[in-house]
Design a protein around this motif. Structure first.
Motif, PDB file in Angstrom:
ATOM      1  N   THR A 180      39.467  38.166  42.219  1.00 16.46           N
ATOM      2  CA  THR A 180      39.714  38.048  43.702  1.00 16.46           C
ATOM      3  C   THR A 180      40.499  38.861  44.671  1.00 16.46           C
ATOM      4  OG1 THR A 180      41.084  36.431  42.142  1.00 16.46           O
ATOM      5  CG2 THR A 180      42.159  36.342  44.107  1.00 16.46           C
ATOM      6  N   ASN A 182      43.790  38.550  37.284  1.00 19.51           N
ATOM      7  CA  ASN A 182      43.346  37.927  38.374  1.00 19.51           C
ATOM      8  C   ASN A 182      44.687  36.710  38.172  1.00 19.51           C
ATOM      9  OD1 ASN A 182      40.430  37.980  39.388  1.00 19.51           O
ATOM     10  ND2 ASN A 182      40.044  37.102  37.833  1.00 19.51           N
ATOM     11  N   LEU A 208      45.977  31.539  40.883  1.00 16.18           N
ATOM     12  CA  LEU A 208      46.033  31.068  42.712  1.00 16.18           C
ATOM     13  C   LEU A 208      46.483  29.629  42.747  1.00 16.18           C
ATOM     14  CD1 LEU A 208      41.896  31.477  42.126  1.00 16.18           C
ATOM     15  CD2 LEU A 208      43.540  33.404  43.696  1.00 16.18           C
ATOM     16  N   ASN A 226      33.873  35.520  43.062  1.00 15.75           N
ATOM     17  CA  ASN A 226      34.276  36.427  43.433  1.00 15.75           C
ATOM     18  C   ASN A 226      34.928  35.313  44.695  1.00 15.75           C
ATOM     19  OD1 ASN A 226      36.073  39.137  44.540  1.00 15.75           O
ATOM     20  ND2 ASN A 226      35.256  37.760  46.162  1.00 15.75           N
ATOM     21  N   VAL A 227      36.328  35.010  44.508  1.00 18.29           N
ATOM     22  CA  VAL A 227      36.871  34.862  45.089  1.00 18.29           C
ATOM     23  C   VAL A 227      37.741  34.925  46.660  1.00 18.29           C
ATOM     24  CG1 VAL A 227      39.013  32.378  45.475  1.00 18.29           C
ATOM     25  CG2 VAL A 227      37.646  32.951  43.131  1.00 18.29           C
ATOM     26  N   ASP A 228      37.862  34.916  47.470  1.00 20.01           N
ATOM     27  CA  ASP A 228      38.009  35.867  49.247  1.00 20.01           C
ATOM     28  C   ASP A 228      39.151  34.659  49.802  1.00 20.01           C
ATOM     29  OD1 ASP A 228      38.940  37.954  50.719  1.00 20.01           O
ATOM     30  OD2 ASP A 228      36.895  37.417  51.650  1.00 20.01           O
TER      31      ASP A 228
END
Length: 916
Positions: free
Chosen positions: A182, A198, A201, A230-232
């Motif tokens: 993340t 992570n 969220l 990948n979470v941007d």
């Protein structure tokens, strides 16, 4: 075989067809703003349906059959320009055009161009079409339309991603927390949970999000600890006119309303900022807070204020400010529940709770400040500061049987828990252009997170004829204090250099040199105070709702009970020393990306090298002598991404890469995490996995708001890590490298279609979207490997199995209707969304026990948002309409055994906003 032949034929036909066309390319710029690029402008061949939009850099390109045409350039608030052109087969015509304003103030025009940039669905689809990277994005417009309030839910609206029930943890293509990463604005952010890699969220409100980018294909700009995705999170910044917006709302949960007495432990503030420390003299004096409950009215509220402005500095400079502050809370309850602990292969449970309830109260306070300084057209600097404070207060009750008490199913276990997390993210970002060939980007961040579980209480009682008695087994009645502090400094540096300039002024190639570094330190401490009753008072009758009548200073002085820790009682000087582990992790990386475009084919070849050092130091009840363990790794990570433009609106993409997966601090630290039904223990001999990744994707963009895509993917993982039940007297769960190999293969399909578009004075639009994923996973389960490499023993029930968290089928679909009236000053958007995941493994079976499986279920939500006029808006949401029963089972050979079951209830919310 027929499918393969058809696919190849279509592929060859598309290539041949595209080769007979000519190409028009160019750049649109703003005539009155120093010829800055003009993104998302319209480019159309007059009298045809052939058209496109400029990208974020103002560039456009489209293929047209030979002939004489008129090309039209236009943008809202700008003059329209028409230019006659002649298209010749297999040749490229370059037109660079500057547009001037059409009687509007220039700053107003720029506002409209910028505001829609990456919040609007059409803009993100355009960026996806033109980008070389293989990624998906979901913007603020789509998040609002689907009633999404947090980032965890946002990412599940994209293909191949699902969320673990009851948490903010996500699975990407069947790969869970340890395989994902993340970031925020490209820089890493820490986890708020000592058991997770992570950040949860759920705590990220979409009020502060411009868009969320999900990269499931690796390239050299990412850290190599990447196998799932990948979470941007791209935070909002001010673009446009000054504004100030207020929003108020309320929410109810139907289960919470049905609870006769929605009561939680006293002494915690409603805002979620309460701090508690270990009391003075905790072994010899009873200075603990009350253990009594208080009633709450389970009706939630939310408050939000946001605003932005900008002003000029000198001739070219501009400073922009965006700020957001919000607070919301919610009340939830799990009903119709039951739970079991470890179950044997024949179905016998060591813990069997016929009644399970969980009521909780959650808060989220968020503040974001963004300062942007545009020095001139070539230099910009941005500063982001984000603060998020979350809290969860819960009361969980289990009634039934367990091996050491509760004969006849008369046990009652109550756990009151309060978790508080405070996250602070600070980022400084810069972009500097040097003439037309080169650009320097940099980013620095300092992040810290403090996660506390102060004064968790657990009480275990037996129901007898006269009432309840306290059970006095070790740890059955206790108060637990846990705190985590993590600090991280990170830096991203990259330099772009373009080469191979064409006669038309375009550059075919680009080098990107870069460095990434991060230094992270985590300190974790925990102390548990066990209240052990004297044998002469084991039969004392107590009131479960007022245990202060038994646990108090008078009874402690009279030896009714004593207070001890895992290190001993009040007569030992070291008894108050907490359990702890400390984690230090340093990663330094350099990379080189080479991008080159040859006709329709663009290729990016990356080589990244990383030096990783991870050290764990601990002293816990499992290992009370301070020790440490070092993990070092040097990784060389090649990758290649290729994009072939089959036609103007079609792309074929290929991605190949090597990555790795690191074990996390908590997975290597020999610390005991105790839940009511499960116990987790770290494995200091856990080591990293290596991953090999393949993606092949075809995508077609019929119109600006439409998309059809098909993706095939595969992952091969050496020495995969999994959660397993180890051979122990209490059937603890640990983390081990379960075999030599594992692999995941699958396919994803996404379709977005505009079903109705009536472009009249009162426009109406009906649109639909669906994405479906299918995956197959398999891995070796090798008991001998585990025994040889660790201090544990595992007896796997099967020699092969699926990855934990892997669902065979994932489905997301939505149907939206949009209507405008009152000269487009008023509108209504109604959206119905449905999400489904099939069965997925929670833990791998051992000792002839079957796998623990989260059973499939679907979720249906309805969202209605209306803009009543230019200033006032309303929104109404109904979530979890179907209210399915959520089940977790153990799939034994003689039939499934239900381990956990409950319903969440419906959630209804209403809010109103006013914008000045």
């Amino acid at each position: 075989m027929k499918f393969k032949i058809l696919f190849i034929s279509l592929f060859i036909t598309a290539i041949s067809f595209s080769q007979n066309k000519g190409t028009i390319t160019g750049i649109l710029t703003d005539k009155e703003a120093n010829n800055q690029s003009l993104p998302f402008a319209n480019v159309l061949i007059a009298g045809t349906n052939i058209g496109t939009n400029t990208d974020i850099d103002g560039k456009f390109s489209m293929s047209v059959v030979p002939g004489n045409y008129t090309i039209q350039f236009s943008f809202i608030g700008y003059e329209s320009v028409e230019i006659p052109v002649k298209i010749i087969a297999n040749q490229t015509l370059t037109i660079n055009q500057a547009l001037g304003s059409a009687g509007y103030k220039l700053e107003d025009v720029i506002v409209r161009a910028s505001t829609v940039s990456r919040q609007k669905e059409t803009a993100l689809l355009l960026e996806q079409k033109n980008a070389v990277d293989i990624k998906q994005s979901i913007g603020a417009q789509e998040l609002s339309r689907k009633g999404v309030s947090d980032v965890a839910t946002a990412v599940t609206k994209t293909t191949g991603i699902t969320k673990q029930e009851g948490t903010g943890n996500i699975f990407v293509r069947g790969l869970g927390d340890r395989y994902n990463s993340t970031t925020m604005n490209g820089l890493p952010i820490p986890s708020n949970d000592p058991t997770k890699k992570n950040l949860n969220l759920d705590i990220f409100s979409t009020d502060i999000v411009e868009y969320v980018s999900i990269d499931k294909v690796y390239n050299g700009k990412f850290y190599g600890d990447f196998a799932g995705g990948n979470v941007d999170i791209i935070s909002k910044e001010h673009k446009g006119k000054s504004f100030l917006k207020f929003q108020l709302g309320s929410k109810i949960n139907t289960n919470a309303l049905k609870v006769d007495n929605f009561n939680l432990l006293q002494g915690y503030g409603a805002l979620g900022f309460t701090n508690r420390a270990i009391p003075s003299n905790p072994l010899t004096q009873y200075n603990y807070k009350t253990n009594q409950l208080e009633n709450k009215a389970p009706i939630a509220s939310s408050y939000n204020i946001s605003g932005g402005t900008s002003f000029k500095v000198g001739e070219e400079g501009k400073i922009s400010i965006f700020a957001n502050a919000s607070y919301d809370n919610e009340f939830n309850s799990k009903s119709n529940g039951s739970a079991k602990g470890s179950v044997s292969g024949t179905g016998v449970a060591n813990k069997n709770y016929h009644t399970y309830t969980d009521i909780n109260y959650n808060t989220n306070t968020t503040g974001l400040l963004n300062l942007g300084y545009k020095i001139n057209s070539n230099n910009t600097v941005n500063f982001n500061s984000l603060f998020i404070n979350t809290s969860t207060q819960s009361k969980k009750e289990y009634s039934g049987y367990f091996a050491d008490g509760g004969d006849g199913g008369n046990a009652l276990i109550r756990r009151n828990e309060y978790n508080k997390n405070a996250l602070w993210v600070n980022q400084l970002l810069g972009e500097h252009k040097f003439k037309e060939r080169s650009k320097f980007n940099w980013g620095l961040s300092y992040n810290s997170i403090k996660g506390d579980t102060p004064d968790r209480t657990t009480n275990t009682l037996n129901k007898v004829a006269a009432g309840y008695t306290l059970l006095s087994n070790a740890g059955s009645n206790n108060r637990y204090f846990q705190n985590l502090k993590e600090d991280e400094v990170a830096a991203n540096l990259s330099y772009d250099y373009k080469f191979s300039k064409t006669e038309e002024g375009e550059y075919k190639g680009k080098f990107t040199f870069g460095y990434s570094g991060r230094v992270k330190t985590r300190n974790f401490e925990a102390t548990q105070f066990n209240f052990k009753s004297d044998n002469t008072h084991l039969s004392d009758i107590v009131d479960p709702n007022n245990l202060d009548l038994f646990y108090n200073q008078s009874n402690l002085d009279n030896n009714y009970f004593k207070i001890i820790t895992f290190r001993g009682d009040q007569f030992e000087s070291s008894a108050l020393n907490p359990q702890f582990y400390k984690g230090d992790q340093n990663i330094n990386a350099g990379f080189l990306n080479t991008e080159y475009k040859l006709n329709k084919l663009t290729t990016v070849i990356s080589l990244r090298a990383e030096k990783i050092a991870q050290k764990i130091t601990w002293n816990t009840q499992l290992d009370p002598i301070t020790k440490s363990s070092q993990l070092d790794k040097t990784a060389f990570l090649p990758s290649i991404v290729m994009k072939y433009e089959l036609a103007e609106k079609q792309n074929l993409r290929l991605g190949l890469s090597k990555t790795y997966t690191l074990p996390q601090f908590k997975e290597r630290a020999p610390f005991l995490y105790e839940e009511i039904t499960q116990v987790y223990i770290g494995n200091q001999k856990l080591y990293a996995s290596d991953d090999y990744n393949l993606d092949l994707k075809w995508e077609f963009f019929p119109k600006n708001e439409e998309l059809i895509s098909v993706t095939a993917f595969g992952k091969y993982i050496q020495n995969p890590m999994n959660e397993v039940t180890i051979n122990s007297s209490t059937n603890d769960i640990s983390y081990v490298n379960t075999g030599d190999y594992g692999y995941v293969t699958g396919a994803e399909v996404e379709y977005r279609k505009q079903l109705l578009n009536i472009d009249t004075e009162n426009s109406k639009k009906l649109s639909a979207g669906v994405n479906v994923s299918y995956l197959y996973s398999n891995q070796e389960l090798n008991s001998n490997k585990v025994k040889k490499e660790t201090d544990f023993e595992v007896d796997f029930t099967s020699k092969k199995g699926k990855f934990t968290g892997a669902s065979d089928v994932l489905l997301n679909t939505d149907l939206s209707f949009f209507n405008e009236w009152n000269n487009k000053k008023s509108n209504l958007t109604s959206t119905l969304t449905y999400s489904y995941f099939s069965d997925r493994i929670y833990a791998i079976g051992t000792l002839q026990r079957g796998d623990i499986v989260d059973k499939a279920f679907g979720t249906l939500d309805f969202v209605a948002k209306s803009k009543l006029n230019e200033k006032v808006g309303l929104s109404f949401l109904v979530k979890n309409i179907l209210n399915p029963t959520i089940n977790q089972v153990q799939e034994n050979t003689n039939g499934d055994v239900n381990l956990l079951s409950y319903k969440k209830g419906l959630s209804l919310s209403l809010s109103i906003n006013y914008q000045f």
